[in-house]
Design an enzyme around this catalytic site. Structure first.
Site, PDB file in Angstrom:
ATOM      1  N   CYS A  32       4.710  -6.389   8.227  1.00 17.34           N
ATOM      2  CA  CYS A  32       5.626  -5.839   9.230  1.00 17.34           C
ATOM      3  C   CYS A  32       5.774  -6.838  10.367  1.00 17.34           C
ATOM      4  O   CYS A  32       4.795  -7.412  10.815  1.00 17.34           O
ATOM      5  CB  CYS A  32       5.066  -4.526   9.777  1.00 17.34           C
ATOM      6  SG  CYS A  32       6.166  -3.716  10.965  1.00 17.34           S
ATOM      7  N   CYS A  82      -2.984   6.670   9.042  1.00 15.98           N
ATOM      8  CA  CYS A  82      -1.885   6.005   9.756  1.00 15.98           C
ATOM      9  C   CYS A  82      -2.379   4.765  10.479  1.00 15.98           C
ATOM     10  O   CYS A  82      -3.369   4.808  11.200  1.00 15.98           O
ATOM     11  CB  CYS A  82      -1.309   6.935  10.817  1.00 15.98           C
ATOM     12  SG  CYS A  82      -0.487   8.340  10.156  1.00 15.98           S
ATOM     13  N   CYS A 112       2.943  -4.173  16.480  1.00 17.54           N
ATOM     14  CA  CYS A 112       2.430  -3.180  17.431  1.00 17.54           C
ATOM     15  C   CYS A 112       0.914  -3.373  17.544  1.00 17.54           C
ATOM     16  O   CYS A 112       0.228  -3.571  16.544  1.00 17.54           O
ATOM     17  CB  CYS A 112       2.767  -1.770  16.961  1.00 17.54           C
ATOM     18  SG  CYS A 112       4.547  -1.516  16.839  1.00 17.54           S
ATOM     19  N   GLU A 126       0.819  -1.203   0.000  1.00 17.57           N
ATOM     20  CA  GLU A 126       0.000   0.000   0.000  1.00 17.57           C
ATOM     21  C   GLU A 126       0.856   1.256   0.000  1.00 17.57           C
ATOM     22  O   GLU A 126       1.935   1.294   0.589  1.00 17.57           O
ATOM     23  CB  GLU A 126      -0.892   0.021   1.247  1.00 17.57           C
ATOM     24  CG  GLU A 126      -1.700  -1.245   1.367  1.00 17.57           C
ATOM     25  CD  GLU A 126      -2.920  -1.096   2.239  1.00 17.57           C
ATOM     26  OE1 GLU A 126      -3.245   0.039   2.634  1.00 17.57           O
ATOM     27  OE2 GLU A 126      -3.546  -2.134   2.506  1.00 17.57           O
ATOM     28  N   CYS A 138      -1.764  -1.287  15.418  1.00  9.55           N
ATOM     29  CA  CYS A 138      -1.495  -1.055  13.992  1.00  9.55           C
ATOM     30  C   CYS A 138      -1.995  -2.212  13.138  1.00  9.55           C
ATOM     31  O   CYS A 138      -1.664  -3.373  13.383  1.00  9.55           O
ATOM     32  CB  CYS A 138       0.008  -0.859  13.787  1.00  9.55           C
ATOM     33  SG  CYS A 138       0.467  -0.637  12.060  1.00  9.55           S
ATOM     34  N   CYS A 148       3.070   8.607   1.402  1.00 10.35           N
ATOM     35  CA  CYS A 148       3.379   7.746   2.543  1.00 10.35           C
ATOM     36  C   CYS A 148       3.771   6.395   1.959  1.00 10.35           C
ATOM     37  O   CYS A 148       2.936   5.692   1.390  1.00 10.35           O
ATOM     38  CB  CYS A 148       2.129   7.655   3.420  1.00 10.35           C
ATOM     39  SG  CYS A 148       2.332   6.571   4.824  1.00 10.35           S
TER      40      CYS A 148
HETATM   41  N1  SAH Z   1       7.387   1.063  11.670  1.00  6.33           N
HETATM   42  C1  SAH Z   1       7.527   2.481  11.542  1.00  6.33           C
HETATM   43  C2  SAH Z   1       6.834   2.993  10.312  1.00  6.33           C
HETATM   44  C3  SAH Z   1       5.348   2.755  10.296  1.00  6.33           C
HETATM   45  S1  SAH Z   1       4.774   4.262  10.662  1.00  6.33           S
HETATM   46  C4  SAH Z   1       7.054   3.168  12.806  1.00  6.33           C
HETATM   47  O1  SAH Z   1       6.475   2.494  13.649  1.00  6.33           O
HETATM   48  O2  SAH Z   1       7.310   4.340  12.983  1.00  6.33           O
HETATM   49  C5  SAH Z   1       3.256   4.267  10.948  1.00  6.33           C
HETATM   50  C6  SAH Z   1       2.880   5.510  11.733  1.00  6.33           C
HETATM   51  O3  SAH Z   1       1.509   5.382  11.980  1.00  6.33           O
HETATM   52  C7  SAH Z   1       3.579   5.514  13.071  1.00  6.33           C
HETATM   53  O4  SAH Z   1       3.699   6.720  13.705  1.00  6.33           O
HETATM   54  C8  SAH Z   1       2.628   4.622  13.787  1.00  6.33           C
HETATM   55  O5  SAH Z   1       2.867   4.579  15.053  1.00  6.33           O
HETATM   56  C9  SAH Z   1       1.297   5.226  13.355  1.00  6.33           C
HETATM   57  N2  SAH Z   1       0.121   4.364  13.585  1.00  6.33           N
HETATM   58  C10 SAH Z   1       0.079   3.026  13.547  1.00  6.33           C
HETATM   59  N3  SAH Z   1      -1.146   2.581  13.854  1.00  6.33           N
HETATM   60  C11 SAH Z   1      -1.927   3.664  14.076  1.00  6.33           C
HETATM   61  C12 SAH Z   1      -3.309   3.858  14.413  1.00  6.33           C
HETATM   62  N4  SAH Z   1      -4.138   2.825  14.553  1.00  6.33           N
HETATM   63  N5  SAH Z   1      -3.740   5.126  14.555  1.00  6.33           N
HETATM   64  C13 SAH Z   1      -2.918   6.179  14.374  1.00  6.33           C
HETATM   65  N6  SAH Z   1      -1.620   6.056  14.058  1.00  6.33           N
HETATM   66  C14 SAH Z   1      -1.119   4.820  13.904  1.00  6.33           C
END
Ligand code: SAH
Length: 352
Positions: free
Chosen positions: A120, A339, A124, A100, A127, A113
């Site tokens: 991944c 995000c 987390c 994506e 996410c 983006c």
């Molecule tokens: N692995 C890297 C890059 C992915 S970034 C990292 O963690 O930074 C993805 C961005 O979106 C990061 O800031 C992440 O924390 C944020 N993100 C992930 N899940 C989200 C959610 N459900 N709501 C808002 N932001 C989210």
């Protein structure tokens, strides 16, 4: 180089992602004049050539000899526009994997983006990408392709790039760094307008600092203490908050550039005034900036986004501690492109 090896290199390395010097070397290896390298560079990076057959300035004979040499573009599998102008793209890679990419237009900018991995491994909890597991790292050309695709679809130059799509960029450092070089030198995007976002992998932020890049580093902190961070980010168990912050301080020392700390605000979990004060205590005197991200809902978990009032109270508490802070505006929610909402499953290709 023997003829065999050079032919193999020609066939196996996609042209996309390569510098002008490398492309020039490549045409010369085939007894073509060096100016054809410049033409090739222009057709790949500016004219959107997807096949060498497209390059009408090349002699017909040579083009037919080159049949089978890949430029390395991915194909558009699905395009999903949101009412706010954000567009999510699903792109199919040469091995059939889907990734994506999101194009985010704002007043006078176009931000892409980009994904750095298929899936991944970080898992987390908040996410969507992490819920689907990890498949593989992206190659340089597969990263650069995402930017060209958005640029072509919008008919507008991309101004900013954020490595905030699927994947953990610092688990794919070599390809991410060579993509940054290419995006800067070949596509023409200012390094300072490229942001690499990481959840933190031990030793890798220091390694990034040693590259003396001008790119911006964003670190996904999401918590003001180790206990809450471990609940949200499994890898935090092997990488204590203190050690991560120490590496970020080294980054500032080595590069002279500030670090952005991303902080997803989750109702009742990390959004209380005491969390703001705890965060401020870590960051006082640290050349940094906090970017608060109101949680975007995903299906698998029932975290809640705090009310705008609660978020403003958190902002005020940080400001009172003299911490630089901004709140990220959610874009693309209606296309599941915001995000954390990126996942490559569940969508069938549609006619469009
Ligand atoms: N692995 C890297 C890059 C992915 S970034 C990292 O963690 O930074 C993805 C961005 O979106 C990061 O800031 C992440 O924390 C944020 N993100 C992930 N899940 C989200 C959610 N459900 N709501 C808002 N932001 C989210």
């Amino acid at each position: 180089m023997t003829l065999l090896t050079s032919t193999e290199t020609i066939r196996s390395t996609p042209l996309l992602g390569q510098s002008l010097a490398k492309l020039t070397e490549w045409v010369q290896q085939q007894d073509q004049p060096s100016y054809r390298g410049k033409q090739l560079h222009e057709w790949i990076y500016q004219k959107g050539a997807r096949s060498l057959l497209d390059i009408s300035v090349f002699p017909k004979q040579w083009r037919s000899e080159l049949a089978g040499v890949e430029i390395g573009r991915s194909t558009l599998h699905y395009r999903s526009p949101a009412p706010d102008g954000t567009v999510k793209y699903l792109l199919r890679l040469s091995d059939g994997q889907i990734i994506e990419t999101v194009g985010i237009p704002t007043e006078n900018r176009l931000t892409v983006c980009v994904s750095s991995q298929v899936g991944c491994p970080m898992a987390c909890d908040f996410c969507a990408t992490g819920k689907g597991g990890f498949i593989r790292n992206l190659k340089t050309h597969e990263i650069v392709d995402q930017v060209l695709t958005v640029q072509e679809d919008f008919g507008q130059r991309v101004s900013n790039i954020v490595f905030m799509g699927m994947g953990e960029p610092l688990l794919n450092t070599d390809h991410v760094l060579s993509a940054v070089r290419c995006l800067n030198q070949d596509v023409g995007i200012g390094q300072r307008l490229i942001t690499i976002s990481t959840v933190g992998i031990p030793g890798r932020i220091r390694r990034l600092a040693e590259q003396q890049l001008q790119a911006t580093l964003a670190v996904s902190l999401h918590a003001s203490n180790q206990y809450v961070r471990e609940q949200l980010i499994p890898s935090a168990q092997q990488y204590p908050l203190e050690a991560l912050l120490e590496e970020c301080r080294d980054y500032v020392r080595l590069t002279g550039r500030r670090v952005t700390f991303e902080y997803i605000v989750l109702a009742g979990l990390n959004d209380q005034p005491e969390h703001a004060i705890e965060l401020a205590n870590h960051l006082r005197g640290f050349q940094s900036h906090v970017n608060l991200i109101p949680y975007n809902p995903i299906q698998e978990v029932d975290y809640k986004r705090p009310s705008p009032r609660q978020i403003q109270a958190f902002v005020a508490a940080l400001k009172a501690e003299h911490i630089a802070v901004s709140v990220r505006r959610s874009r693309g929610l209606a296309a599941d492109a915001a995000c954390g909402q990126l996942r490559a499953s569940g969508l069938q290709p549609a006619a469009h």
